[in-house]
Design a protein around this motif. Sequence first.
Motif, PDB file in Angstrom:
ATOM      1  N   VAL A 101       0.736  -1.240  -0.168  1.00  0.00           N
ATOM      2  CA  VAL A 101      -0.032   0.126   0.002  1.00  0.00           C
ATOM      3  C   VAL A 101       0.810   1.170   0.030  1.00  0.00           C
ATOM      4  O   VAL A 101       1.698   1.394   0.994  1.00  0.00           O
ATOM      5  CB  VAL A 101      -0.994  -0.013   1.151  1.00  0.00           C
ATOM      6  CG1 VAL A 101      -1.641   1.352   1.293  1.00  0.00           C
ATOM      7  CG2 VAL A 101      -1.920  -1.164   1.181  1.00  0.00           C
ATOM      8  N   PHE A 102       0.453   2.087  -1.008  1.00  0.00           N
ATOM      9  CA  PHE A 102       1.409   3.404  -0.989  1.00  0.00           C
ATOM     10  C   PHE A 102       0.365   4.351  -0.460  1.00  0.00           C
ATOM     11  O   PHE A 102      -0.696   4.592  -0.714  1.00  0.00           O
ATOM     12  CB  PHE A 102       1.801   3.503  -2.371  1.00  0.00           C
ATOM     13  CG  PHE A 102       3.040   2.642  -2.844  1.00  0.00           C
ATOM     14  CD1 PHE A 102       2.687   1.641  -3.685  1.00  0.00           C
ATOM     15  CD2 PHE A 102       4.394   3.106  -2.642  1.00  0.00           C
ATOM     16  CE1 PHE A 102       3.709   0.889  -4.128  1.00  0.00           C
ATOM     17  CE2 PHE A 102       5.390   2.419  -3.132  1.00  0.00           C
ATOM     18  CZ  PHE A 102       5.138   1.200  -3.767  1.00  0.00           C
ATOM     19  N   PRO A 103       1.058   5.090   0.384  1.00  0.00           N
ATOM     20  CA  PRO A 103       0.022   6.454   0.881  1.00  0.00           C
ATOM     21  C   PRO A 103      -0.420   7.240  -0.399  1.00  0.00           C
ATOM     22  O   PRO A 103      -1.530   7.543   0.000  1.00  0.00           O
ATOM     23  CB  PRO A 103       1.173   7.117   1.766  1.00  0.00           C
ATOM     24  CG  PRO A 103       2.237   6.295   2.312  1.00  0.00           C
ATOM     25  CD  PRO A 103       2.178   5.169   1.279  1.00  0.00           C
ATOM     26  N   SER A 104       0.424   7.263  -1.189  1.00  0.00           N
ATOM     27  CA  SER A 104      -0.167   7.998  -2.518  1.00  0.00           C
ATOM     28  C   SER A 104      -1.514   7.556  -3.138  1.00  0.00           C
ATOM     29  O   SER A 104      -2.399   8.382  -3.529  1.00  0.00           O
ATOM     30  CB  SER A 104       0.970   8.165  -3.641  1.00  0.00           C
ATOM     31  OG  SER A 104       1.408   6.913  -4.054  1.00  0.00           O
ATOM     32  N   GLN A 105      -1.716   6.037  -2.941  1.00  0.00           N
ATOM     33  CA  GLN A 105      -2.907   5.520  -3.538  1.00  0.00           C
ATOM     34  C   GLN A 105      -3.963   5.870  -2.572  1.00  0.00           C
ATOM     35  O   GLN A 105      -5.213   6.288  -3.160  1.00  0.00           O
ATOM     36  CB  GLN A 105      -2.657   4.270  -3.353  1.00  0.00           C
ATOM     37  CG  GLN A 105      -1.646   3.599  -4.379  1.00  0.00           C
ATOM     38  CD  GLN A 105      -1.611   2.035  -4.017  1.00  0.00           C
ATOM     39  OE1 GLN A 105      -1.110   1.501  -3.058  1.00  0.00           O
ATOM     40  NE2 GLN A 105      -1.996   1.037  -5.037  1.00  0.00           N
ATOM     41  N   ILE A 106      -3.870   6.117  -1.250  1.00  0.00           N
ATOM     42  CA  ILE A 106      -4.940   6.533  -0.330  1.00  0.00           C
ATOM     43  C   ILE A 106      -5.235   7.926  -0.841  1.00  0.00           C
ATOM     44  O   ILE A 106      -6.530   8.346  -1.004  1.00  0.00           O
ATOM     45  CB  ILE A 106      -4.753   6.273   1.197  1.00  0.00           C
ATOM     46  CG1 ILE A 106      -4.357   4.654   1.196  1.00  0.00           C
ATOM     47  CG2 ILE A 106      -5.384   6.972   1.990  1.00  0.00           C
ATOM     48  CD1 ILE A 106      -3.778   4.430   2.592  1.00  0.00           C
ATOM     49  N   GLU A 107      -4.190   8.662  -1.051  1.00  0.00           N
ATOM     50  CA  GLU A 107      -4.388  10.122  -1.090  1.00  0.00           C
ATOM     51  C   GLU A 107      -5.231  10.304  -2.693  1.00  0.00           C
ATOM     52  O   GLU A 107      -6.007  10.922  -2.727  1.00  0.00           O
ATOM     53  CB  GLU A 107      -3.276  10.990  -1.283  1.00  0.00           C
ATOM     54  CG  GLU A 107      -3.033  12.285  -1.587  1.00  0.00           C
ATOM     55  CD  GLU A 107      -1.759  13.084  -1.255  1.00  0.00           C
ATOM     56  OE1 GLU A 107      -1.562  13.723  -2.197  1.00  0.00           O
ATOM     57  OE2 GLU A 107      -1.100  12.713  -0.463  1.00  0.00           O
TER      58      GLU A 107
END
Length: 433
Positions: free
Chosen positions: A339-345
Amino acid sequence: MERYFQPEIECAPREKIKAIQDERLVAQVKHVWDNVPYYRKKMEEAGITPDDIRSSDDLHKLPFLSKADLREAYPYGLLGVPLKDCVRIQSTSGTTGKRVVAFYTHHDIDLWEECCARAITAAGGTDEDVCQVSYGYGLFTGGPGLNGGSHKVGCLTIPTSSGNTERQIMFIRDLNATILCCTPSYAAYLGETMKEMGLKPEDIPLKAGIFGAEAWSEEMRHDIEKTLGIKAYDIYGLTELSGPGVSFECSAQSGMHINEDHFIAEIIDPETGEVLPEGTQGELVFTSIDKQAFPMMRYRTRDICTLTREKCSCGRTHVKMTKPKGRTDDMLIIRGVNVFPSQIETVLLNKGYPANYQIVVDRVNNTDTLDVQVEMTQEMFTDNLGEISARQKDIVEGLKSMLGIKAHVSLVAPKSITRSEGKAVRVIDKRKI
Ligand code: DLL
């Protein structure tokens, strides 16, 4: 009883291993110089030619390859053979941006499966065993790698892939699975489900587990061993180098032997790039020495660990790495999924939320939890509980489709998340690993 133990290589004296590495490294450097313009350019920029690399002692002269290089060269820029000679791709599980796509010739697959076969053998596996592979199959390397290794050892292979937990347990019992391969968090979940089904360790035939793809603690190992009534072995690897099996644990269960006839490992200072002496913690760097399609020269893994050449009770002489402590970058591995934080963003911003959010990761009962706190804008702010819960549900669904896993979402009041003057700290990782 067939075993896939290769003492002539795995227990070879240091000088023999070095001789193999020297010869293969020289050939691999020539291979990339001749066939990978991207890396040749890097060598030219560093002012070196293949003539400068006469043995593994010259390894430090070669330029590093990083994830950024892999992104830049995506998809074919690092290919070492014509595409028509490749027979497979695998990929890391990131779902946005440029994934790493690794290519394999028949030879490369064979090499990879051999590494996995050694890992299964080191965990006590023979052709008398039934090996259940509960890593995901597909682009992820876990399933295909261990599947191939299991075939090489001659185990009866059960390719369940992950998920459908009760059925997993049914197969383990009905088909007498003796070896389980999956992520440690999934092993813990299987154990938990087993308990809920009223099963005790002695009710299942498993004797060993080969668990990796994510960081896991010794405490977790003990819990899994107790719940499943097995010995739990660690296995490490990464897609860029092949997949699982770059290194694996033996009966000593104290660090993972790196397959040194295929990979040369170095530890560097992540800040300066300087090579560090044995026993010092730093970033793990790998050079493949006999890959064809996707050769990796001094690839920076961003995994932090130490190397040791201390004598191992199992008789293997290949260098051991400690469990990676974590990564130098921000990628999270949650329930075995990257999981990349940027995906959540991306999900949040697409739904009209501001970039004020915090990701809290924890491990509760050996299962990872993902908590996303999202700030509402003033316009959204309401005390209508129905509306809030509809919004939360909407985000949960968006995250599920982006990440493939379920998150807990809480909407918080405007301005309640601390602002940063430098780099924002988005992730709070409470897992003690
Ligand atoms: O996770 C390959 C693998 C599959 C290894 C099955 C073991 C078992 P990637 O998806 O490319 O490949 O992720 C590689 O996962 O750089 C580490 O950060 C982490 N990792 C892999 N094994 C371990 C481990 C597979 N045993 C990245 N302990 C690596 C800690 C691990 N971290």
